[in-house]
Design a protein around this motif. Structure first.
Motif, PDB file in Angstrom:
ATOM      1  N   ALA A  16       0.683  -1.071  -0.027  1.00  0.00           N
ATOM      2  CA  ALA A  16      -0.001  -0.218  -0.159  1.00  0.00           C
ATOM      3  C   ALA A  16       0.829   1.311  -0.059  1.00  0.00           C
ATOM      4  N   PRO A  17       0.570   2.225  -1.077  1.00  0.00           N
ATOM      5  CA  PRO A  17       1.553   3.240  -1.101  1.00  0.00           C
ATOM      6  C   PRO A  17       1.300   4.391   0.241  1.00  0.00           C
ATOM      7  N   GLU A  18       1.871   5.189   0.405  1.00  0.00           N
ATOM      8  CA  GLU A  18       1.636   6.173   1.464  1.00  0.00           C
ATOM      9  C   GLU A  18       1.122   7.212   1.016  1.00  0.00           C
ATOM     10  N   GLY A  19       0.662   8.337   1.572  1.00  0.00           N
ATOM     11  CA  GLY A  19       0.139   9.771   1.235  1.00  0.00           C
ATOM     12  C   GLY A  19      -1.220   9.576   1.424  1.00  0.00           C
ATOM     13  N   PRO A  20      -1.658  10.728   0.658  1.00  0.00           N
ATOM     14  CA  PRO A  20      -3.351  10.958   0.927  1.00  0.00           C
ATOM     15  C   PRO A  20      -3.999   9.722   0.407  1.00  0.00           C
ATOM     16  N   ILE A  21      -4.954   9.267   1.290  1.00  0.00           N
ATOM     17  CA  ILE A  21      -5.603   7.929   1.121  1.00  0.00           C
ATOM     18  C   ILE A  21      -6.526   7.874  -0.209  1.00  0.00           C
ATOM     19  N   GLU A  22      -6.853   9.023  -0.742  1.00  0.00           N
ATOM     20  CA  GLU A  22      -7.444   8.998  -2.238  1.00  0.00           C
ATOM     21  C   GLU A  22      -6.614   8.916  -3.213  1.00  0.00           C
ATOM     22  N   GLN A  23      -5.179   9.107  -2.993  1.00  0.00           N
ATOM     23  CA  GLN A  23      -4.282   9.029  -4.092  1.00  0.00           C
ATOM     24  C   GLN A  23      -3.877   7.519  -4.109  1.00  0.00           C
ATOM     25  N   ARG A  24      -3.830   6.785  -3.300  1.00  0.00           N
ATOM     26  CA  ARG A  24      -2.923   5.694  -2.921  1.00  0.00           C
ATOM     27  C   ARG A  24      -3.394   4.552  -4.185  1.00  0.00           C
ATOM     28  N   TRP A  25      -4.510   4.341  -4.526  1.00  0.00           N
ATOM     29  CA  TRP A  25      -4.826   3.322  -5.338  1.00  0.00           C
ATOM     30  C   TRP A  25      -4.288   3.846  -6.786  1.00  0.00           C
ATOM     31  N   ASP A  26      -4.560   5.052  -7.119  1.00  0.00           N
ATOM     32  CA  ASP A  26      -3.810   5.737  -8.355  1.00  0.00           C
ATOM     33  C   ASP A  26      -2.403   5.398  -8.286  1.00  0.00           C
ATOM     34  N   LYS A  27      -1.634   5.647  -7.145  1.00  0.00           N
ATOM     35  CA  LYS A  27      -0.369   5.419  -7.132  1.00  0.00           C
ATOM     36  C   LYS A  27      -0.050   3.946  -7.490  1.00  0.00           C
ATOM     37  N   ARG A  28      -0.733   2.929  -6.717  1.00  0.00           N
ATOM     38  CA  ARG A  28      -0.209   1.549  -6.666  1.00  0.00           C
ATOM     39  C   ARG A  28      -0.602   1.249  -8.179  1.00  0.00           C
ATOM     40  N   ARG A  29      -1.711   1.780  -8.876  1.00  0.00           N
ATOM     41  CA  ARG A  29      -1.847   1.245 -10.567  1.00  0.00           C
ATOM     42  C   ARG A  29      -0.715   1.830 -11.211  1.00  0.00           C
ATOM     43  N   PHE A  30      -0.144   3.137 -10.865  1.00  0.00           N
ATOM     44  CA  PHE A  30       1.012   3.469 -11.716  1.00  0.00           C
ATOM     45  C   PHE A  30       2.263   2.810 -11.506  1.00  0.00           C
ATOM     46  N   SER A  31       2.367   2.459 -10.077  1.00  0.00           N
ATOM     47  CA  SER A  31       3.812   1.787  -9.928  1.00  0.00           C
ATOM     48  C   SER A  31       3.932   0.369 -10.330  1.00  0.00           C
ATOM     49  N   ALA A  32       2.788  -0.261 -10.306  1.00  0.00           N
ATOM     50  CA  ALA A  32       2.425  -1.600 -10.815  1.00  0.00           C
ATOM     51  C   ALA A  32       3.253  -1.952 -12.037  1.00  0.00           C
ATOM     52  N   LYS A  33       4.054  -2.873 -12.177  1.00  0.00           N
ATOM     53  CA  LYS A  33       4.500  -3.113 -13.444  1.00  0.00           C
ATOM     54  C   LYS A  33       3.570  -3.823 -14.533  1.00  0.00           C
ATOM     55  N   LEU A  34       3.553  -3.492 -15.726  1.00  0.00           N
ATOM     56  CA  LEU A  34       2.673  -3.767 -16.756  1.00  0.00           C
ATOM     57  C   LEU A  34       3.045  -5.020 -17.628  1.00  0.00           C
ATOM     58  N   VAL A  35       2.000  -5.666 -18.292  1.00  0.00           N
ATOM     59  CA  VAL A  35       2.535  -6.747 -19.229  1.00  0.00           C
ATOM     60  C   VAL A  35       1.748  -6.177 -20.386  1.00  0.00           C
ATOM     61  N   ASN A  36       2.606  -6.187 -21.680  1.00  0.00           N
ATOM     62  CA  ASN A  36       2.269  -5.768 -22.865  1.00  0.00           C
ATOM     63  C   ASN A  36       1.424  -6.871 -23.376  1.00  0.00           C
TER      64      ASN A  36
END
Lengths: 646, 248
Positions: A16-36
C-alpha cells in the motif's frame, strides 16, 4: 495460553502506498509493472472458484488476454454460492443526494468493521464501488428501477443513507449471472478454459512460488496436475465449519486451508458473522439454515413479548406488552443496527426466556405495521419472494403471522492474509473475495460482500496481478517436477486413507458434532473456559474421525461422501485455529464477543492498546502450536472510538 | 411418517440403471425432500451401501443445482425447486418415485445426477452482452422504462435447473434459451447483439440434441421461477426478425 501458540515476527503490508488516502490506489496502479498485450498470451493464471470474485476475475483476465483456467466444484460456474445473496450491493453513487460519498462509505465500513480492517484497502473498495454498478448495468444486470427508468436504492444495517442497489431479493443471483455470462463469453473466445466438477485438493509450490494445483475430477476421480504462472483462490468462506450455516452445502475451506498448510498465513480466523435474520432451526435432521434478507429490517419490526415465557399467539399480544428491543436500545438506528449487534441482542432476549417458537430460540419480525402503512401489494412487490420462501420452509403465512427469526452463521471475515495487491504470503498466490480477510475487519456490513467480491475480481486483481506476472513466464514445469509429484501423491494417500478407515460413523455425524462444539463455544459469545474446552473436544473428535469415519465407495467414481470427508477433515484443523485465535484475542470486537470484555450495558468492549492488529497465523503442523504474526493497524483518517448506534 | 421410495440407481454412464425400493421411517413433515434423502443416505452408508448421488448445493431454491423427477413431475408436486419441497406435501405410507432428469441432452452421470453442460454451451454461444470490464458508461446514462426492466427481470430469474427440459415431451430446452433471449433483448444494452444472439443460441440449442418446441407448455408449468411461456413467443419473434433482416 502460550502453550497453544508461539508469537513470531510482526508482518507488514509492503504494497500500500503512503500519502493521501484518495491517491493511494492511483499510485499503486501507476507503480505496478505492466504486461504488454502480446506477452499476456504467454502467461497463465489458475482461478479456483466461480463466485463473484472468481468469475469476474476470470472474465476480466481472459479479456485482457491471459490464458485462464477456471475451476469450480459445481456442475456449472453459475451455481457458486454468491448466487444466494439476496439484499443488495453498496456503492457510493449518491444518487439519492442524501450526503453519501466515497469517504462516507469508507468511514461506515471501517466503523462497521469495528476498527479491525485496513484503511487503505477499505478506501479503495469504496472508490471502486462506483464502477461496479456501471459495469453490471452494462452487462444487463436488471437492477430495480423506478418509473422514471433510473435505478432504485434502499438502506441496509449500520448506515443512514440509501446506497444499496438491488434486484428484488435476488441481487446475488443477478450479479453472478452477469459475471457468469462474461466468463462464458471468454470460454467461447478461448481465453478461459473451464473445469467444472473439479475440486482443488492441493497447492503446488515450486521455488517458493505458487505454480499450480492438484485437482480431483469429481466424476472420474482422476487426480490432475495443473500448472500456471499464478494461482488465484476465490473459493469463498468457511462458515460451514459450524455445520449449520446459511452457506451452500458444498462451501468449504479446503482450497484456502491447503494453501495455509503450504505457507500462506491465515488471518483473523475467529471473525465470523452471525446473521440476525435467519429462519430458526426446526429439527435434528436440519442440513442448513436459510437467511431472510437484512433488507426486511427496512420495514419489518423486531420484537419479543415483554414477559418471559409468554406463549400467546403473537397476534393476541397487545402493543404495550411487546418489546421492540432494537428500537428501544438503539433509537437512532433502530431495527437497522449492524448485524453483530442485532444478533447479540436477539441472543440476549432469548437468554432472558423471552424467545419465541420451538425451544424459545426465535424473535418476531413483524410486517403488520408495514402492511398497514404501505398496503399489501407494495409489501409484496418489495419482499414477495422472501415471504414465499419463508412460507415454503415453515408452512406459515408471514402476511398474517409475524415471521420467526434467529441468528445463524453467515459469513466469515477472516481468511488468507493478503497485501494491498491481494497477494498472500506465498508469492504468486492471490486471494480474492470472502476467501481473503482484507476489507471487513471484525464485522461486515450488509450489501458489502457483493461489493468486495466484484471489486476484487473486476477492478483490483486485474490491476495488481500484472505486477507479479511481469516477471514471468516462469520456468516450464511438468508432472515429474518433484514438488508436483509430491503434492499429487499426498492427495492420493489422503484419499486412500479416508476410504480405508471403514469405521462406524458417517462423515455427517462428525461434521454435525463439530458444528455443535463450534456454535456452543465459538459462536455468538465466547469465553476463556469455553474455548479451552472446545479445543480439547475438537482434538478428541478429530482423532476419532481419522479412526472411525466410514466412507463407502471408491475414488474412481462420483463419490459425494468422499468429497465431504476431505472437506470435514480440513474443517477440523481450521476449527482448532479459530478457537485459538478467539482465545488469544481477549477483547470483544464486531462479531467476536468475549463475555469477559463488555461495557456496563453489555456492548462489545475493544482493547485497542493491545489488539489493534490483524492476527495472521502460520501453520506448523496438525495439532502443533501455530505461530502468530501481528500486522499493526493504524488509523490516520477515522478516529478509533467505541461504536455507537444508540 | 413412513415413506417408501423407489429410486433410480445407475452406477455410471455405461450402466443400464434400475429402480430400487427403500423404506424411510420417522420422516418429519418439516423436513425438506433432500433432508429426507440425507436420512436415507446416512442409513445406507452405515449399512455399507452406496448412498444415492444427487446434485444439490444452496438448498434455498436459487442455485439451480438440485432437481429430480418426483412421481413423474419435475421437482415434484409444489412448483418449486426440489430443495424447497417439504415432506408436508406427502402423507404417511406414500410411495414416491424418484428419477433423474431424462433427456438426451442431459446424460446421467450417476443415480440422480445428470450433465447439464449443454446449458453452459448455449450461453457461450451468445447469452451475454459484450461489455468488457472498464468500458461501461455511468449506470444512469441509459434510463430503462420500468415495464421493460421488469419484463427483463422476470426472464432473468431463470436458475438453469433444467426442469423445463425434463418436463417437455420433446426434451426441448427452449424455455431456458428463451428466458435469456428475452432478458437481454428487453434491455437497451442488449440491442446491438440481439439478432445474432438469438440465432446463435438457437443453433447451439439444436446442436446439443434438445428437441424442438411444439408449444406444449409443460416447461412453464413446472418452472420453479415461473418463467412465462410467452418468452418463447418472444424468442420466435426475434428469430424470425433476425432471419428476415438478412443482415446476419
Amino acid at each position: 495460553m502460550t502453550e497453544l501458540y508461539i508469537e513470531g515476527d510482526p508482518i507488514r503490508d509492503e504494497k500500500a502506498p503512503e500519502g493521501p488516502i484518495e491517491q493511494r490506489w492511483d499510485k499503486r496502479r501507476f507503480s505496478a509493472k505492466l504486461v504488454n498485450p502480446a506477452n499476456r498470451r504467454k502467461l497463465s493464471v489458475i482461478i479456483v472458484g466461480t463466485g463473484l470474485a472468481g468469475a469476474s476475475a476470470a472474465a476480466t483476465l481472459g479479456e485482457a488476454g491471459y490464458q485462464v483456467s477456471s475451476f469450480c466444484y459445481q456442475d456449472s460456474p453459475r451455481r457458486a454460492h454468491s448466487i444466494a445473496a439476496q439484499g443488495g450491493i453498496n456503492a457510493a453513487k449518491n444518487y439519492r443526494n442524501d450526503g453519501d460519498s466515497i469517504y462516507r462509505l469508507f468511514y461506515d465500513t471501517v466503523k462497521g468493521g469495528d476498527f479491525r480492517s485496513r484503511e487503505s484497502n477499505v478506501y479503495r473498495l469504496a472508490q471502486v464501488s462506483v464502477e461496479i454498478i456501471d459495469q453490471c448495468v452494462a452487462q444487463g444486470v436488471p437492477f430495480a428501477r423506478e418509473y422514471g427508468g433510473l435505478l432504485d436504492n434502499r438502506s441496509f444495517g449500520g448506515v443512514q443513507v440509501s446506497r444499496t442497489f438491488y434486484a428484488r431479493g435476488q441481487t446475488g443471483q443477478q450479479l453472478l449471472i452477469g459475471a457468469y455470462q462474461a466468463l462464458e463469453r471468454q470460454v467461447a473466445a478461448g481465453t478461459v478454459k473451464m473445469h467444472t466438477r473439479h475440486e482443488m485438493l492441493e497447492l503446488i509450490v515450486v521455488d517458493g512460488r505458487a505454480r499450480g494445483i492438484i485437482a480431483r475430477d469429481m466424476v472420474t476421480g482422476e487426480i490432475e496436475t495443473h500448472f500456471a504462472d499464478a494461482v488465484v483462490l476465490a473459493s469463498g468462506g468457511y462458515g460451514n465449519v459450524f455445520f449449520l450455516s446459511t452457506n451452500a452445502m458444498g462451501c468449504n475451506v479446503t482450497a484456502t486451508w491447503r494453501a495455509h498448510r503450504k505457507g500462506a498465513l491465515f488471518a483473523n480466523p475467529c471473525f465470523t458473522q452471525i446473521h440476525p435474520t435467519c429462519i430458526p432451526v426446526s429439527g435434528d435432521y436440519q442440513s442448513k439454515l436459510t437467511l431472510m434478507s437484512e433488507s426486511l429490517r427496512n420495514d419489518g419490526r423486531i420484537w419479543v413479548p415483554k414477559k418471559a415465557g409468554d406463549q400467546r399467539d403473537p397476534r393476541q399480544i397487545p402493543e404495550d406488552e411487546r418489546d421492540y428491543y432494537l428500537e428501544r436500545i438503539y433509537p437512532s438506528f433502530g431495527n437497522l443496527v449492524p448485524r453483530d449487534i442485532a444478533s447479540r441482542a436477539a441472543k440476549n432476549v432469548c437468554d432472558e426466556g423471552r424467545g419465541v417458537g420451538p425451544g424459545g430460540l426465535g424473535v418476531y419480525l413483524d410486517f403488520a405495521d408495514a402492511i398497514k402503512r404501505m398496503g399489501r401489494p407494495a409489501v409484496e412487490a418489495k419482499y414477495g419472494n422472501l415471504f414465499d420462501m419463508y412460507q415454503r420452509i415453515t408452512g406459515e403465512n408471514p402476511y398474517e403471522v409475524p415471521m420467526r427469526i434467529y441468528p445463524a452463521v453467515h459469513y466469515t471475515m477472516g481468511g488468507l492474509w493478503v497485501d494491498y495487491d491481494l497477494q498472500s504470503t506465498i508469492p504468486g498466490l492471490f486471494v480474492t473475495g470472502e476467501a481473503n480477510f482484507s476489507d471487513h475487519g471484525a464485522n461486515r456490513l450488509g450489501a458489502s460482500a457483493l461489493m468486495q467480491g466484484l471489486a476484487d475480481g473486476y477492478f483490483v486483481l486485474p490491476n495488481t496481478i500484472n505486477d507479479y506476472l511481469a516477471s514471468g513466464p516462469f520456468e516450464k514445469l511438468d508432472e515429474n517436477t518433484p514438488e508436483a509429484k509430491e503434492a499429487a501423491e499426498s492427495v492420493r494417500a489422503r484419499i486412500n486413507k479416508l476410504l480405508s478407515i471403514d469405521g462406524n460413523r458417517t462423515v455427517d455425524s462428525f461434521h454435525r458434532e463439530l458444528g455443535h462444539i463450534m456454535w456452543e463455544y465459538c459462536g455468538m459469545e465466547r469465553t476463556e473456559e469455553g474455548l479451552r474446552k472446545a479445543i480439547e473436544r475438537i482434538r478428541e473428535l478429530r482423532d476419532e474421525f481419522w479412526q472411525n469415519v466410514k466412507v463407502v465407495g471408491t475414488n474412481d467414481e462420483l463419490n459425494q461422501s468422499l468429497e465431504k470427508a476431505g472437506r470435514v477433515a480440513d474443517f477440523f484443523e481450521l476449527a482448532e485455529l479459530m478457537c485459538i485465535d478467539a482465545l488469544h484475542r481477549r477483547e470483544s470486537c464486531g462479531g467476536h464477543f468475549r463475555a469477559e470484555s463488555q461495557t456496563e450495558d453489555g456492548e462489545a468492549l475493544r482493547h485497542d492498546d493491545e489488539f489493534a492488529y490483524v492476527a495472521a497465523w502460520e501453520f506448523t503442523g496438525t495439532g502443533e502450536q501455530p505461530v502468530l504474526h501481528k500486522e499493526n493497524l493504524e488509523y490516520e483518517y477515522v478516529e478509533m472510538k467505541q461504536r455507537s448506534y444508540k | 411418517m413412513n415413506i417408501t421410495l423407489r429410486v433410480w440407481r445407475q452406477k455410471g454412464r455405461g450402466d443400464e440403471g434400475r429402480m430400487v425400493t427403500y423404506k424411510v421411517e420417522d420422516v418429519s413433515q418439516d423436513m425438506s425432500f433432500l433432508e429426507m434423502l440425507d436420512v436415507l443416505n446416512e442409513k445406507l452408508t452405515l449399512a455399507g451401501e452406496d448412498p444415492v448421488a444427487f446434485d444439490h448445493d444452496c438448498r434455498e431454491g436459487i442455485c439451480g443445482a438440485c432437481g429430480v423427477v418426483i412421481n413423474g413431475v419435475a421437482h415434484g408436486p409444489e412448483t418449486t425447486t426440489t430443495c424447497q419441497l417439504h415432506m408436508r406435501s406427502f402423507k404417511d405410507g406414500d410411495v414416491i418415485d424418484v428419477e433423474p432428469w431424462r433427456a438426451k441432452a442431459f446424460p446421467v452421470i450417476k443415480d440422480l445426477v445428470v450433465d447439464r453442460g449443454a446449458f453452459d454451451r448455449i450461453i457461450q454461444a451468445g447469452g451475454y452482452i459484450s461489455a468488457p470490464t472498464g468500458t461501461a458508461p455511468d449506470a444512469h446514462a441509459n434510463p430503462i422504462p420500468k415495464a421493460d426492466a421488469d419484463r427483463a427481470f422476470d426472464a432473468a430469474t431463470c436458475i438453469g435447473c433444467g426442469a423445463c427440459v425434463a418436463a417437455c415431451p420433446n426434451a426441448s430446452g427452449m424455455l431456458f434459451t428463451a428466458a435469456k433471449v428475452t432478458h437481454l433483448g428487453m434491455l437497451p444494452q442488449g440491442q446491438p447483439e440481439r439478432a445474432a444472439r438469438v440465432v446463435k443460441m438457437v443453433n447451439q440449442h439444436d446442436e446439443e440434441d434438445f428437441g424442438g418446441c411444439t408449444n406444449i407448455g409443460e416447461c412453464a408449468a413446472v418452472c420453479p421461477k415461473g418463467i412465462p411461456l410467452d418468452t418463447i413467443s418472444q424468442l420466435n419473434k426475434d428469430l424470425l426478425g433476425a432471419l428476415a433482416s438478412g443482415k446476419l
